[in-house]
Design a protein around this motif. Sequence first.
Motif, mmCIF file in Angstrom:
data_model
loop_
_atom_site.group_PDB
_atom_site.id
_atom_site.type_symbol
_atom_site.label_atom_id
_atom_site.label_comp_id
_atom_site.label_asym_id
_atom_site.label_seq_id
_atom_site.Cartn_x
_atom_site.Cartn_y
_atom_site.Cartn_z
ATOM 1 N N ILE A 253 -10.636 -1.242 -2.869
ATOM 2 C CA ILE A 253 -10.145 -0.526 -3.463
ATOM 3 C C ILE A 253 -8.715 -0.942 -4.302
ATOM 4 C CG2 ILE A 253 -8.848 1.944 -4.006
ATOM 5 C CD1 ILE A 253 -11.139 2.819 -2.179
ATOM 6 N N PHE A 254 -7.911 -1.406 -3.267
ATOM 7 C CA PHE A 254 -6.602 -1.836 -3.702
ATOM 8 C C PHE A 254 -6.712 -3.335 -4.583
ATOM 9 C CE2 PHE A 254 -3.440 -0.834 -0.053
ATOM 10 C CZ PHE A 254 -3.738 0.547 -0.202
ATOM 11 N N LEU A 255 -7.689 -3.939 -4.307
ATOM 12 C CA LEU A 255 -7.727 -5.209 -5.191
ATOM 13 C C LEU A 255 -8.274 -4.817 -6.526
ATOM 14 C CD1 LEU A 255 -9.388 -8.003 -2.850
ATOM 15 C CD2 LEU A 255 -7.111 -7.724 -3.809
ATOM 16 N N PHE A 256 -9.383 -3.591 -6.642
ATOM 17 C CA PHE A 256 -9.912 -3.295 -7.762
ATOM 18 C C PHE A 256 -8.634 -2.756 -8.912
ATOM 19 C CE2 PHE A 256 -11.191 0.500 -10.351
ATOM 20 C CZ PHE A 256 -12.335 -0.304 -10.975
ATOM 21 N N MET A 257 -7.863 -1.765 -7.958
ATOM 22 C CA MET A 257 -6.829 -1.248 -8.802
ATOM 23 C C MET A 257 -5.739 -2.111 -9.304
ATOM 24 S SD MET A 257 -7.565 1.922 -8.837
ATOM 25 C CE MET A 257 -6.182 2.588 -9.692
ATOM 26 N N LEU A 263 0.317 -2.904 -13.047
ATOM 27 C CA LEU A 263 1.477 -2.292 -12.261
ATOM 28 C C LEU A 263 1.017 -0.753 -11.963
ATOM 29 C CD1 LEU A 263 4.168 -2.248 -11.539
ATOM 30 C CD2 LEU A 263 5.021 -1.557 -13.779
ATOM 31 N N PRO A 264 0.467 -0.167 -12.744
ATOM 32 C CA PRO A 264 0.052 1.340 -12.327
ATOM 33 C C PRO A 264 -1.017 1.044 -11.069
ATOM 34 C CG PRO A 264 -0.222 1.235 -14.488
ATOM 35 C CD PRO A 264 0.133 -0.081 -14.221
ATOM 36 N N GLY A 265 -1.969 0.196 -10.961
ATOM 37 C CA GLY A 265 -2.751 -0.134 -10.023
ATOM 38 C C GLY A 265 -2.088 -0.189 -8.669
ATOM 39 N N MET A 399 9.017 -3.186 -21.065
ATOM 40 C CA MET A 399 8.261 -4.414 -20.437
ATOM 41 C C MET A 399 7.021 -4.414 -21.474
ATOM 42 S SD MET A 399 6.577 -2.587 -17.134
ATOM 43 C CE MET A 399 8.360 -1.856 -16.322
ATOM 44 N N ASN A 400 6.515 -5.535 -21.080
ATOM 45 C CA ASN A 400 5.085 -6.195 -21.753
ATOM 46 C C ASN A 400 3.980 -5.049 -21.415
ATOM 47 O OD1 ASN A 400 2.697 -7.208 -22.626
ATOM 48 N ND2 ASN A 400 3.838 -9.340 -22.687
ATOM 49 N N THR A 401 3.255 -4.511 -22.519
ATOM 50 C CA THR A 401 2.292 -3.726 -22.004
ATOM 51 C C THR A 401 1.188 -4.005 -21.233
ATOM 52 O OG1 THR A 401 1.295 -4.089 -24.234
ATOM 53 C CG2 THR A 401 2.833 -2.106 -24.157
ATOM 54 N N ARG A 402 1.235 -5.406 -21.434
ATOM 55 C CA ARG A 402 -0.138 -6.079 -20.365
ATOM 56 C C ARG A 402 0.164 -5.604 -18.922
ATOM 57 N NH1 ARG A 402 -1.151 -12.388 -22.715
ATOM 58 N NH2 ARG A 402 -1.729 -11.567 -24.789
ATOM 59 N N TRP A 403 1.286 -5.379 -18.638
ATOM 60 C CA TRP A 403 1.679 -4.912 -17.232
ATOM 61 C C TRP A 403 0.566 -3.520 -16.889
ATOM 62 C CZ3 TRP A 403 3.266 -7.720 -13.285
ATOM 63 C CH2 TRP A 403 4.098 -8.805 -13.563
#
Length: 410
Positions: A253-257, A263-265, A399-403
């Motif tokens: 779960i941690f890796l998936f997020m 960042l939100p993950g 910040m960059n939206t890619r985060w």
Amino acid sequence: MRRGNIIKLVALVLLVAAAVALSIKPLVDPVKGIPLGLDLRGGVHLVLQAEQDKKGTPITRDDIDKAKAIISNRVNDLGVSEPIVQADYDKKRIVIDLAGVSDPDKAVDILKTTAKLTFRDPQGNIVLQGDDLKDAKGGQGQQQGYVVNLTFSSEGTKKFGDLTTKLIGQRLGVYLDDELLTNPTVNTPILNGQAEITGYDTLEAAAKDAVLMRSGSLPVSMSIAEKRQVGASLGVDSLNRSIQAGLYGLIFIFLFMLVFYRLPGGVADFSLVVYALIVLWVFYMFRVVLTLPGIAGFILSIGMAVDFNIIIYERVKEEIRAGKSLRAGLESGFSRAFITVIDAHVTTLIAAITLYAFGTGSIKGFALTLGIGILASLFTAITFTRLVLRLTVGINPKMNTRWFGVRRDV
């Protein structure tokens, strides 16, 4: 503002880390920690069957209810942690789960004994029932050996006083069911409602009879329909395997997020730690018995907590793709996802409440842990996760939206 957000985030991380470190010892303590059920701790599973008397008197639902209440009192007097006592009215049975019982045979003997206390004159006639008994406790005798100290109610005190006045110089037999406990000679009237049964070789034997006397007599005779002992080694192995499976699930779960939501993950993973702490401390404070189905419910609720974060994050990503700033997209996404998250929580919570209300045994355990998990996930998803993301975005609103897992031209 940015410096203040950084300080708040660091303080929050340190606070959660300290909470985790300080929670490990009390939560896993084998005595005072979260109580474990029969399938994890070991003990005895017992089924007592109600039997008709020789006259063929039918066994009623009220008889089973009374038997359940009396057996529950006896179980509590045994000092068993979080016992489960259930009535099966259709089959006229009482189902008992006793976790951590070191002497199952002793527990079985105490629970199934009819335990009708009577006092009889020298001719064997019953002259006083044990219904007027207020309390019975095992203890050390005044001279030697061990005794059971009896205390009668106000009405019982008068009856016992009248009885001992009439039987001065004669013997008064004290029987438990049809077994003679002691047959003392009445030397003086006992008017204070305090009597003593002597003749016990050990304190354990005196305490056992005291439990039976003060809990009252069963309305029907009980026989053993099933007795199954669960070894502690099996419980420990099951617990270790469950924990191992849960850890593997958490890692995935941690890796998936992190991979899909960046960042939100990471914030969601951090929130899951807080979520787990809240749930485990609720288990600890309210003495929720943890069973294998309960662990399954807990792990399922973890997956649901992540699912709620995914719903929110997808809303946030839609807002950012629509051209809103990170701060505006964050606030709008949470607001739009709020109703969806609440609906999902409420419907699942209704299912958990239904299972708990109409289920029995392990089903109740599953429903209880699931329900607690749903409420805790609602708190973390709506409040804690939102707070951490606000602080994070406040550090650098551009910040960059890619985060956030969003690609767009800027």
